[in-house]
Design a protein around this motif. Structure first.
Motif, PDB file in Angstrom:
ATOM      1  N   ASN A   1       0.836  -1.214   0.000  1.00  0.00           N
ATOM      2  CA  ASN A   1       0.000   0.000   0.000  1.00  0.00           C
ATOM      3  C   ASN A   1       0.865   1.256   0.000  1.00  0.00           C
ATOM      4  OD1 ASN A   1      -2.421  -1.380  -0.075  1.00  0.00           O
ATOM      5  ND2 ASN A   1      -2.573  -1.494   2.139  1.00  0.00           N
ATOM      6  N   TYR A   2       1.967   1.205   0.718  1.00  0.00           N
ATOM      7  CA  TYR A   2       2.914   2.324   0.731  1.00  0.00           C
ATOM      8  C   TYR A   2       3.397   2.615  -0.687  1.00  0.00           C
ATOM      9  CZ  TYR A   2       7.470   4.591   1.395  1.00  0.00           C
ATOM     10  OH  TYR A   2       8.563   5.428   1.305  1.00  0.00           O
ATOM     11  N   LEU A   3       3.784   1.569  -1.412  1.00  0.00           N
ATOM     12  CA  LEU A   3       4.299   1.733  -2.765  1.00  0.00           C
ATOM     13  C   LEU A   3       3.212   2.169  -3.742  1.00  0.00           C
ATOM     14  CD1 LEU A   3       6.618  -1.384  -2.856  1.00  0.00           C
ATOM     15  CD2 LEU A   3       7.345   1.006  -2.732  1.00  0.00           C
ATOM     16  N   LYS A   4       1.986   1.730  -3.518  1.00  0.00           N
ATOM     17  CA  LYS A   4       0.883   2.090  -4.413  1.00  0.00           C
ATOM     18  C   LYS A   4       0.495   3.561  -4.301  1.00  0.00           C
ATOM     19  CE  LYS A   4      -1.224  -2.432  -4.977  1.00  0.00           C
ATOM     20  NZ  LYS A   4      -2.402  -3.270  -4.712  1.00  0.00           N
TER      21      LYS A   4
ATOM     22  N   VAL B   1       8.513  14.362  -3.842  1.00  0.00           N
ATOM     23  CA  VAL B   1       8.971  14.022  -2.490  1.00  0.00           C
ATOM     24  C   VAL B   1       8.665  12.559  -2.179  1.00  0.00           C
ATOM     25  CG1 VAL B   1       8.576  14.451  -0.018  1.00  0.00           C
ATOM     26  CG2 VAL B   1       8.869  16.380  -1.590  1.00  0.00           C
ATOM     27  N   LEU B   2       7.434  12.122  -2.487  1.00  0.00           N
ATOM     28  CA  LEU B   2       7.045  10.740  -2.221  1.00  0.00           C
ATOM     29  C   LEU B   2       7.872   9.771  -3.050  1.00  0.00           C
ATOM     30  CD1 LEU B   2       5.166   8.714  -0.806  1.00  0.00           C
ATOM     31  CD2 LEU B   2       3.566   9.036  -2.703  1.00  0.00           C
ATOM     32  N   GLN B   3       8.067  10.086  -4.329  1.00  0.00           N
ATOM     33  CA  GLN B   3       8.855   9.206  -5.189  1.00  0.00           C
ATOM     34  C   GLN B   3      10.287   9.088  -4.672  1.00  0.00           C
ATOM     35  OE1 GLN B   3       9.920  10.310  -9.286  1.00  0.00           O
ATOM     36  NE2 GLN B   3       9.064   8.343  -9.901  1.00  0.00           N
ATOM     37  N   ASP B   4      10.881  10.195  -4.268  1.00  0.00           N
ATOM     38  CA  ASP B   4      12.240  10.156  -3.714  1.00  0.00           C
ATOM     39  C   ASP B   4      12.294   9.296  -2.457  1.00  0.00           C
ATOM     40  OD1 ASP B   4      13.185  11.776  -5.733  1.00  0.00           O
ATOM     41  OD2 ASP B   4      13.249  13.598  -4.512  1.00  0.00           O
ATOM     42  N   GLU B   5      11.287   9.445  -1.595  1.00  0.00           N
ATOM     43  CA  GLU B   5      11.236   8.654  -0.364  1.00  0.00           C
ATOM     44  C   GLU B   5      11.089   7.166  -0.677  1.00  0.00           C
ATOM     45  OE1 GLU B   5       7.801   7.763   2.788  1.00  0.00           O
ATOM     46  OE2 GLU B   5       8.338   9.890   2.705  1.00  0.00           O
ATOM     47  N   ILE B   6      10.197   6.851  -1.612  1.00  0.00           N
ATOM     48  CA  ILE B   6       9.979   5.446  -1.980  1.00  0.00           C
ATOM     49  C   ILE B   6      11.247   4.845  -2.580  1.00  0.00           C
ATOM     50  CG2 ILE B   6       8.764   3.962  -3.645  1.00  0.00           C
ATOM     51  CD1 ILE B   6       6.240   5.670  -3.063  1.00  0.00           C
TER      52      ILE B   6
END
Length: 120
Positions: free
Chosen positions: A5-8, A53-58
Motif C-alpha cells: 500500500n505504501y508503494l501504491k 517528495v514521495l517518489q524520492d522517499e519510496i
C-alpha cells in the motif's frame, strides 16, 4: 500501512497529477484560465511537489533493500508501473519466481518501513 500500500501511493498521486495537468491544459486551450486556471495550476504544482517528495522517499526505501533482484523488481513495478509478467520477461526469470521474489521483497520492505516508523 504495509509495504504494498505504501508503494501504491505513488501510482495514485501520479494519476492525480496527470489528471490535473490535463485539466489545466484543457483550460489553457479554451482560454478559460482566469481564477479557476490559477487554482488548478496551484493544485497541480502542489501535487507535483508531493509526488516528487514521495517518489524520492519510496526510491530511497527501495534502495535500502539488500537483494539487488528485490530492488529491481520493486523499482520496475512501483516506479515504472510494469507488470510482474513484463518484469519476468525483461529480467529473464520465470513468472512464478518473480511473483515469489516480489512477495519476499515486500516482506523485506515491510521490515524497513517498520524500522523507520520505530525510529521516528
Amino acid at each position: 500501512m504495509n509495504a504494498e500500500n505504501y508503494l501504491k501511493q505513488e501510482r495514485l498521486l501520479c494519476i492525480k497529477v496527470q489528471q490535473l495537468r490535463q485539466e489545466y491544459e484543457r483550460l489553457q486551450k479554451e482560454e478559460q484560465g482566469g481564477e479557476i486556471g490559477e487554482k488548478i495550476k496551484e493544485r497541480l504544482t502542489k501535487q507535483v511537489q508531493e509526488y516528487i517528495v514521495l517518489q524520492d522517499e519510496i526510491i530511497s526505501n527501495i534502495h535500502k533493500l539488500c537483494n539487488p533482484l528485490h530492488i529491481e523488481i520493486l523499482h520496475r513495478k512501483y516506479i515504472y508501473f510494469k507488470s510482474l509478467k513484463n518484469i519476468s520477461e525483461e529480467l529473464g526469470y520465470e513468472y512464478g519466481y518473480i511473483r515469489q521474489q516480489h512477495r519476499k521483497s515486500l516482506e523485506a520492505l515491510d521490515k524497513i518501513l517498520t524500522q523507520n516508523n520505530n525510529e521516528s
